[in-house]
Design a protein around this motif. Structure first.
Motif, PDB file in Angstrom:
ATOM      1  N   SER A 182     -17.532  51.053  27.974  1.00  0.00           N
ATOM      2  CA  SER A 182     -18.772  51.310  27.252  1.00  0.00           C
ATOM      3  C   SER A 182     -19.640  50.057  27.205  1.00  0.00           C
ATOM      4  O   SER A 182     -20.858  50.154  27.037  1.00  0.00           O
ATOM      5  CB  SER A 182     -18.475  51.785  25.831  1.00  0.00           C
ATOM      6  OG  SER A 182     -17.742  50.796  25.120  1.00  0.00           O
ATOM      7  N   GLN A 183     -19.023  48.888  27.335  1.00  0.00           N
ATOM      8  CA  GLN A 183     -19.772  47.646  27.447  1.00  0.00           C
ATOM      9  C   GLN A 183     -18.910  46.622  28.169  1.00  0.00           C
ATOM     10  O   GLN A 183     -17.684  46.632  28.079  1.00  0.00           O
ATOM     11  CB  GLN A 183     -20.211  47.124  26.081  1.00  0.00           C
ATOM     12  CG  GLN A 183     -19.100  46.629  25.175  1.00  0.00           C
ATOM     13  CD  GLN A 183     -19.658  46.189  23.828  1.00  0.00           C
ATOM     14  OE1 GLN A 183     -20.130  47.001  23.043  1.00  0.00           O
ATOM     15  NE2 GLN A 183     -19.616  44.878  23.571  1.00  0.00           N
ATOM     16  N   VAL A 184     -19.573  45.737  28.898  1.00  0.00           N
ATOM     17  CA  VAL A 184     -18.878  44.710  29.687  1.00  0.00           C
ATOM     18  C   VAL A 184     -19.657  43.407  29.566  1.00  0.00           C
ATOM     19  O   VAL A 184     -20.895  43.388  29.688  1.00  0.00           O
ATOM     20  CB  VAL A 184     -18.760  45.116  31.168  1.00  0.00           C
ATOM     21  CG1 VAL A 184     -18.198  43.960  31.996  1.00  0.00           C
ATOM     22  CG2 VAL A 184     -17.894  46.350  31.326  1.00  0.00           C
ATOM     23  N   PHE A 185     -18.932  42.316  29.320  1.00  0.00           N
ATOM     24  CA  PHE A 185     -19.566  40.995  29.254  1.00  0.00           C
ATOM     25  C   PHE A 185     -19.140  40.176  30.464  1.00  0.00           C
ATOM     26  O   PHE A 185     -17.948  39.968  30.706  1.00  0.00           O
ATOM     27  CB  PHE A 185     -19.186  40.272  27.965  1.00  0.00           C
ATOM     28  CG  PHE A 185     -19.777  38.893  27.866  1.00  0.00           C
ATOM     29  CD1 PHE A 185     -21.151  38.708  27.915  1.00  0.00           C
ATOM     30  CD2 PHE A 185     -18.959  37.775  27.739  1.00  0.00           C
ATOM     31  CE1 PHE A 185     -21.710  37.436  27.831  1.00  0.00           C
ATOM     32  CE2 PHE A 185     -19.505  36.504  27.644  1.00  0.00           C
ATOM     33  CZ  PHE A 185     -20.882  36.335  27.699  1.00  0.00           C
ATOM     34  N   ASP A 186     -20.119  39.743  31.239  1.00  0.00           N
ATOM     35  CA  ASP A 186     -19.895  38.893  32.410  1.00  0.00           C
ATOM     36  C   ASP A 186     -20.030  37.443  31.942  1.00  0.00           C
ATOM     37  O   ASP A 186     -21.138  36.958  31.677  1.00  0.00           O
ATOM     38  CB  ASP A 186     -20.934  39.205  33.488  1.00  0.00           C
ATOM     39  CG  ASP A 186     -20.661  38.473  34.795  1.00  0.00           C
ATOM     40  OD1 ASP A 186     -20.091  37.360  34.741  1.00  0.00           O
ATOM     41  OD2 ASP A 186     -21.025  38.997  35.863  1.00  0.00           O
ATOM     42  N   THR A 187     -18.884  36.746  31.824  1.00  0.00           N
ATOM     43  CA  THR A 187     -18.902  35.385  31.273  1.00  0.00           C
ATOM     44  C   THR A 187     -19.632  34.407  32.189  1.00  0.00           C
ATOM     45  O   THR A 187     -20.283  33.466  31.699  1.00  0.00           O
ATOM     46  CB  THR A 187     -17.464  34.884  31.043  1.00  0.00           C
ATOM     47  OG1 THR A 187     -16.725  34.994  32.265  1.00  0.00           O
ATOM     48  CG2 THR A 187     -16.771  35.710  29.974  1.00  0.00           C
ATOM     49  N   GLU A 188     -19.555  34.598  33.509  1.00  0.00           N
ATOM     50  CA  GLU A 188     -20.198  33.663  34.439  1.00  0.00           C
ATOM     51  C   GLU A 188     -21.723  33.826  34.418  1.00  0.00           C
ATOM     52  O   GLU A 188     -22.465  32.843  34.378  1.00  0.00           O
ATOM     53  CB  GLU A 188     -19.665  33.861  35.858  1.00  0.00           C
ATOM     54  CG  GLU A 188     -18.196  33.465  36.013  1.00  0.00           C
ATOM     55  CD  GLU A 188     -17.730  33.566  37.454  1.00  0.00           C
ATOM     56  OE1 GLU A 188     -18.565  33.922  38.322  1.00  0.00           O
ATOM     57  OE2 GLU A 188     -16.537  33.287  37.704  1.00  0.00           O
ATOM     58  N   ARG A 189     -22.182  35.059  34.437  1.00  0.00           N
ATOM     59  CA  ARG A 189     -23.623  35.318  34.462  1.00  0.00           C
ATOM     60  C   ARG A 189     -24.212  35.385  33.055  1.00  0.00           C
ATOM     61  O   ARG A 189     -25.428  35.503  32.895  1.00  0.00           O
ATOM     62  CB  ARG A 189     -23.903  36.619  35.208  1.00  0.00           C
ATOM     63  CG  ARG A 189     -23.443  36.601  36.660  1.00  0.00           C
ATOM     64  CD  ARG A 189     -23.538  37.983  37.283  1.00  0.00           C
ATOM     65  NE  ARG A 189     -24.914  38.490  37.278  1.00  0.00           N
ATOM     66  CZ  ARG A 189     -25.248  39.731  37.589  1.00  0.00           C
ATOM     67  NH1 ARG A 189     -24.286  40.606  37.905  1.00  0.00           N
ATOM     68  NH2 ARG A 189     -26.509  40.113  37.581  1.00  0.00           N
ATOM     69  N   LYS A 190     -23.343  35.327  32.046  1.00  0.00           N
ATOM     70  CA  LYS A 190     -23.783  35.463  30.659  1.00  0.00           C
ATOM     71  C   LYS A 190     -24.646  36.706  30.474  1.00  0.00           C
ATOM     72  O   LYS A 190     -25.775  36.661  29.955  1.00  0.00           O
ATOM     73  CB  LYS A 190     -24.542  34.209  30.199  1.00  0.00           C
ATOM     74  CG  LYS A 190     -23.663  32.982  30.038  1.00  0.00           C
ATOM     75  CD  LYS A 190     -24.395  31.873  29.312  1.00  0.00           C
ATOM     76  CE  LYS A 190     -23.451  30.716  28.984  1.00  0.00           C
ATOM     77  NZ  LYS A 190     -24.120  29.652  28.208  1.00  0.00           N
TER      78      LYS A 190
END
Length: 447
Positions: A182-190
């Motif tokens: 339902s949600q995803v956080f891309d740590t590299e691309r912030k």
């Protein structure tokens, strides 16, 4: 301090103090007051065991297992263990949970008994051991959330804080890009991606959750380290649970939310409108209002699916149902599915004579499923002595109300004539007769 010295300080005889320590005399109010004054102890610490400890009803549920059927352990012994050796009672409960987990297909231990307790059971018990209240998170969330509330939607201030303070961009993307997430956080691309199928209040919660993970990261890590989960799965689940807690506290800051609950007399619909939250988020938040000297009504809460599976269980005080099983079918929580969208109130009475005012209603899942079984149900309840504070109890005769007798799990329920009984009571002799049928499929001796 010697027993004699302590007795002298309290103004009692050493023999009387000896009897108190051995649980052979009741502690009088006068002695309690002198204890508090002499040793600077909070009187609340002498209260009955709090909701997180294993009580006699929980031990009764454990020893109702067929494994112990031949022991016929009397209730007074269970009361003695829970009262006089609460840590032993907690240890028994932990062992029983581990035993139940080993009964599941495919579950194997690695020699450490703690690893036989499932992550959800460990996290649930840990959160309840804190009475579902985390003061440090409350204080931090009140500072952050209070500064962002401007009377309009909180989603935009949350998005701006993520961007301005941490360089995180939040966007709504087609659900096909996220798969089952339902949600995803891309740590590299912030970059935080939220599913386009999420309801608006769940998008706001998703933003608050991500902000909590980033803003309170060091605090959350220390809290998880201090809790010392037994495995990585429990550690990850606890982190998510604490971040969810913080997200709710950001959206509904403690002081303001408590004032709103009193102003609206705990009307969930009005609280939802005030904070842009959904029913489940508000109901969950209501169970966390345990700040010393600023407590709300102590609610318990369950979330179930149409099959009766419990996926959430929280309590601000006592929880009247089974710790290891489901709920009583006589509770209208289950009937809520037949009246979708409507509020169902009920006053229930447990076998020990305690009465609770309950509110049940269906809720939607965060993402619509399109399936007929997509609804969930929320059950919220409190001791009936608090019911007069709730708007949904207006017009009811709380002095002499109609009451529905309910019980814990059927295997330990003492009610004899119950047509809803699904299993025979453990440790009771059945009175089944071919010549006489009863309304209960498992009649038994009440004594």
């Amino acid at each position: 301090m010697t027993q004699s010295a302590m007795a002298s300080a309290l103004g009692v005889s050493p023999s009387y103090l000896n009897h108190l320590e051995r649980n052979q005399r009741p502690v009088s109010a006068g002695v309690l007051v002198r204890l508090a004054a002499t040793f600077d102890v909070d009187l609340n610490s002498f209260a009955a065991p709090s909701a997180e400890r294993t009580g006699p009803e929980h031990l009764g549920e454990i020893f109702a297992d067929s494994l112990f059927a031949d022991l016929n352990i009397p209730r007074y012994e269970l009361v003695e263990i829970a009262s006089n050796a609460p840590s032993v009672a907690d240890a028994i409960a932990r062992l029983y949970e581990a035993l139940n987990d080993t009964r599941r297909p495919g579950i194997e231990g690695n020699g450490d008994a703690r690893t036989m307790v499932t992550p959800e059971a460990w996290v649930r018990d840990y959160i309840q051991a804190q009475r579902n209240h985390f003061p440090e998170l409350e204080d931090c969330a009140e500072t952050v959330g209070g500064a962002m509330h401007d009377g309009l939607s909180l989603a935009e201030p949350l998005r701006r804080r993520l961007k301005d303070a941490f360089g995180i961009t939040a966007t709504i993307v087609p659900s096909s890009q996220l798969g089952e997430a339902s949600q995803v956080f891309d740590t590299e691309r912030k970059r935080l991606s939220l599913s386009s199928l999420l309801r608006s209040e769940n998008r706001t919660f998703g933003l608050a959750y991500q902000l909590a993970l980033i803003e309170f990261g060091p605090i959350l890590k220390r809290m998880v380290d201090d809790a010392a989960p037994p495995d990585q799965g429990s550690r990850n689940l606890l982190l998510v649970s604490l971040a969810n807690y913080a997200a709710g506290a950001i959206i509904m800051p403690y002081g303001r939310f408590l004032a709103s609950t009193e102003e609206y007399r705990y009307s969930i619909d009005k609280l939802c409108g005030e904070y842009g939250a959904n029913v489940e988020q508000v109901a969950h938040r209501l169970t966390t209002m345990n700040r010393p000297n600023a407590r709300g009504v102590p609610f318990f809460m369950l979330r179930v699916d149409p099959a009766g599976n419990i996926s959430k269980r929280y309590a601000g005080e006592n929880f009247p149902f089974s710790r290891y099983g489901g709920t009583c079918p006589r509770w209208n929580l289950h009937a809520a599915f037949q009246t979708a969208g409507q509020v169902v109130t009920q006053i229930i009475e447990t076998p020990d004579g305690q009465r609770y005012f309950t509110v049940s209603r269906t809720i939607d899942r965060p993402i619509p499923t399109g399936l007929s079984g997509g609804l969930l149900a929320i059950g919220l309840g409190c001791d009936i002595r608090h019911a007069h504070r709730l708007s949904c109890a207006d017009g009811l005769n709380l002095a002499d109300p109609p009451v529905t007798p309910v019980g814990p799990a059927c295997s330990i329920c003492p009610r004899v004539q119950c047509p809803f009984r699904a299993t025979a009571p453990a440790g009771r002799a059945l009175t089944v007769s071919a010549d006489r049928k009863t309304i209960s499929p498992y009649p038994f001796f009440a004594g």
